[in-house]
Design a protein around this motif. Structure first.
Motif, PDB file in Angstrom:
ATOM      1  N   PRO A  88       0.831  -1.200   0.000  1.00 27.98           N
ATOM      2  CA  PRO A  88       0.000   0.000   0.000  1.00 27.98           C
ATOM      3  C   PRO A  88       0.870   1.257   0.000  1.00 27.98           C
ATOM      4  CG  PRO A  88      -0.779  -1.552   1.645  1.00 27.98           C
ATOM      5  CD  PRO A  88       0.548  -2.068   1.130  1.00 27.98           C
ATOM      6  N   GLY A  89       0.595   2.123  -0.909  1.00 29.30           N
ATOM      7  CA  GLY A  89       1.361   3.354  -1.003  1.00 29.30           C
ATOM      8  C   GLY A  89       2.413   3.361  -2.093  1.00 29.30           C
ATOM      9  N   ASP A  90       2.717   2.205  -2.672  1.00 28.47           N
ATOM     10  CA  ASP A  90       3.667   2.142  -3.780  1.00 28.47           C
ATOM     11  C   ASP A  90       2.920   2.485  -5.068  1.00 28.47           C
ATOM     12  OD1 ASP A  90       5.733   1.659  -5.542  1.00 28.47           O
ATOM     13  OD2 ASP A  90       5.538  -0.521  -5.440  1.00 28.47           O
ATOM     14  N   LEU A  91       2.789   3.771  -5.343  1.00 29.13           N
ATOM     15  CA  LEU A  91       1.946   4.231  -6.434  1.00 29.13           C
ATOM     16  C   LEU A  91       2.553   4.007  -7.809  1.00 29.13           C
ATOM     17  CD1 LEU A  91       0.579   7.540  -4.896  1.00 29.13           C
ATOM     18  CD2 LEU A  91      -0.304   5.210  -4.679  1.00 29.13           C
ATOM     19  N   ASP A  92       3.878   3.940  -7.878  1.00 31.32           N
ATOM     20  CA  ASP A  92       4.505   3.747  -9.184  1.00 31.32           C
ATOM     21  C   ASP A  92       4.884   2.293  -9.461  1.00 31.32           C
ATOM     22  OD1 ASP A  92       6.733   3.495  -7.550  1.00 31.32           O
ATOM     23  OD2 ASP A  92       7.718   5.312  -8.277  1.00 31.32           O
ATOM     24  N   GLY A  93       4.594   1.397  -8.521  1.00 33.87           N
ATOM     25  CA  GLY A  93       4.783  -0.035  -8.737  1.00 33.87           C
ATOM     26  C   GLY A  93       6.216  -0.512  -8.779  1.00 33.87           C
ATOM     27  N   ASN A  94       7.150   0.229  -8.203  1.00 38.10           N
ATOM     28  CA  ASN A  94       8.549  -0.193  -8.222  1.00 38.10           C
ATOM     29  C   ASN A  94       8.968  -0.954  -6.967  1.00 38.10           C
ATOM     30  OD1 ASN A  94       8.694   1.885  -6.355  1.00 38.10           O
ATOM     31  ND2 ASN A  94      10.435   2.906  -7.326  1.00 38.10           N
ATOM     32  N   GLU A  95       7.991  -1.363  -6.154  1.00 38.70           N
ATOM     33  CA  GLU A  95       8.186  -2.127  -4.922  1.00 38.70           C
ATOM     34  C   GLU A  95       8.990  -1.371  -3.868  1.00 38.70           C
ATOM     35  OE1 GLU A  95       9.340  -6.193  -5.585  1.00 38.70           O
ATOM     36  OE2 GLU A  95       7.589  -6.556  -6.829  1.00 38.70           O
ATOM     37  N   VAL A  96       8.903  -0.042  -3.916  1.00 40.28           N
ATOM     38  CA  VAL A  96       9.498   0.821  -2.895  1.00 40.28           C
ATOM     39  C   VAL A  96       8.549   1.994  -2.690  1.00 40.28           C
ATOM     40  CG1 VAL A  96      11.469   2.272  -2.246  1.00 40.28           C
ATOM     41  CG2 VAL A  96      11.845   0.238  -3.661  1.00 40.28           C
ATOM     42  N   VAL A  97       8.173   2.239  -1.442  1.00 36.93           N
ATOM     43  CA  VAL A  97       7.390   3.431  -1.123  1.00 36.93           C
ATOM     44  C   VAL A  97       8.408   4.506  -0.779  1.00 36.93           C
ATOM     45  CG1 VAL A  97       5.660   4.456   0.384  1.00 36.93           C
ATOM     46  CG2 VAL A  97       5.465   2.056  -0.270  1.00 36.93           C
ATOM     47  N   GLU A  98       8.418   5.565  -1.596  1.00 38.57           N
ATOM     48  CA  GLU A  98       9.463   6.574  -1.475  1.00 38.57           C
ATOM     49  C   GLU A  98       8.908   7.944  -1.833  1.00 38.57           C
ATOM     50  OE1 GLU A  98      12.374   5.219  -4.277  1.00 38.57           O
ATOM     51  OE2 GLU A  98      10.870   4.982  -5.830  1.00 38.57           O
ATOM     52  N   ILE A  99       9.789   8.907  -1.950  1.00 40.48           N
ATOM     53  CA  ILE A  99       9.388  10.289  -2.155  1.00 40.48           C
ATOM     54  C   ILE A  99       8.544  10.483  -3.412  1.00 40.48           C
ATOM     55  CG2 ILE A  99      11.506  10.976  -3.341  1.00 40.48           C
ATOM     56  CD1 ILE A  99       9.559  13.073  -0.755  1.00 40.48           C
ATOM     57  N   GLU A 100       8.826   9.753  -4.487  1.00 42.03           N
ATOM     58  CA  GLU A 100       8.026   9.891  -5.708  1.00 42.03           C
ATOM     59  C   GLU A 100       6.564   9.507  -5.457  1.00 42.03           C
ATOM     60  OE1 GLU A 100      11.005   8.394  -5.654  1.00 42.03           O
ATOM     61  OE2 GLU A 100      12.199   9.707  -6.950  1.00 42.03           O
ATOM     62  N   ASP A 101       6.356   8.473  -4.652  1.00 44.08           N
ATOM     63  CA  ASP A 101       4.994   8.057  -4.295  1.00 44.08           C
ATOM     64  C   ASP A 101       4.307   9.125  -3.444  1.00 44.08           C
ATOM     65  OD1 ASP A 101       5.225   5.374  -5.488  1.00 44.08           O
ATOM     66  OD2 ASP A 101       6.662   5.040  -3.885  1.00 44.08           O
ATOM     67  N   LEU A 102       5.047   9.687  -2.513  1.00 46.33           N
ATOM     68  CA  LEU A 102       4.494  10.742  -1.663  1.00 46.33           C
ATOM     69  C   LEU A 102       4.097  11.955  -2.498  1.00 46.33           C
ATOM     70  CD1 LEU A 102       3.835  12.036   1.056  1.00 46.33           C
ATOM     71  CD2 LEU A 102       6.246  12.674   1.234  1.00 46.33           C
ATOM     72  N   LEU A 103       4.932  12.350  -3.428  1.00 42.16           N
ATOM     73  CA  LEU A 103       4.613  13.495  -4.280  1.00 42.16           C
ATOM     74  C   LEU A 103       3.380  13.219  -5.142  1.00 42.16           C
ATOM     75  CD1 LEU A 103       8.221  14.561  -5.310  1.00 42.16           C
ATOM     76  CD2 LEU A 103       6.708  15.680  -3.641  1.00 42.16           C
ATOM     77  N   ALA A 104       3.257  11.991  -5.650  1.00 39.49           N
ATOM     78  CA  ALA A 104       2.075  11.620  -6.436  1.00 39.49           C
ATOM     79  C   ALA A 104       0.814  11.683  -5.578  1.00 39.49           C
ATOM     80  CB  ALA A 104       2.247  10.226  -7.033  1.00 39.49           C
ATOM     81  N   LEU A 105       0.913  11.208  -4.343  1.00 39.83           N
ATOM     82  CA  LEU A 105      -0.233  11.270  -3.435  1.00 39.83           C
ATOM     83  C   LEU A 105      -0.643  12.721  -3.190  1.00 39.83           C
ATOM     84  CD1 LEU A 105      -1.098   9.142  -0.464  1.00 39.83           C
ATOM     85  CD2 LEU A 105      -0.861  11.565  -0.031  1.00 39.83           C
ATOM     86  N   LEU A 106       0.322  13.579  -2.947  1.00 41.97           N
ATOM     87  CA  LEU A 106       0.009  14.985  -2.675  1.00 41.97           C
ATOM     88  C   LEU A 106      -0.572  15.686  -3.902  1.00 41.97           C
ATOM     89  CD1 LEU A 106       3.107  15.934  -0.511  1.00 41.97           C
ATOM     90  CD2 LEU A 106       0.781  15.446   0.282  1.00 41.97           C
TER      91      LEU A 106
END
Length: 75
Positions: free
Chosen positions: A49-67
């Motif tokens: 949950p939270g891995d929006l780009d599907g790279n198997e890492v929840v990171e800053i890019e996912d956070l920026l996409a969420l925001l």
């Protein structure tokens, strides 16, 4: 991993989600989605949950996409 989590994962992966930042499928991207993301921060195996780009890492890019998608989702 509990059976409940596996069923949820299967259903979530089968759903066509036009608002991937809505991690909890509430119809909006909000604080609960942010909390899911921070709970799963870092590397993960498979569904995360939270891995929006599907790279198997929840990171800053996912956070920026969420925001960027904060607020109501247009389903």
């Amino acid at each position: 991993v509990s059976n409940h989590y596996q069923v949820f994962t299967f259903l979530l992966n089968q759903a066509e989600n036009s608002c991937p930042s809505d991690v909890n499928l509430s119809g909006t991207t909000g604080i609960e989605d942010l909390l899911h993301m921070t709970d799963n921060w870092g590397a993960c195996d498979g569904f995360c949950p939270g891995d929006l780009d599907g790279n198997e890492v929840v990171e800053i890019e996912d956070l920026l996409a969420l925001l960027r998608n904060w607020g109501d989702c247009n389903y």
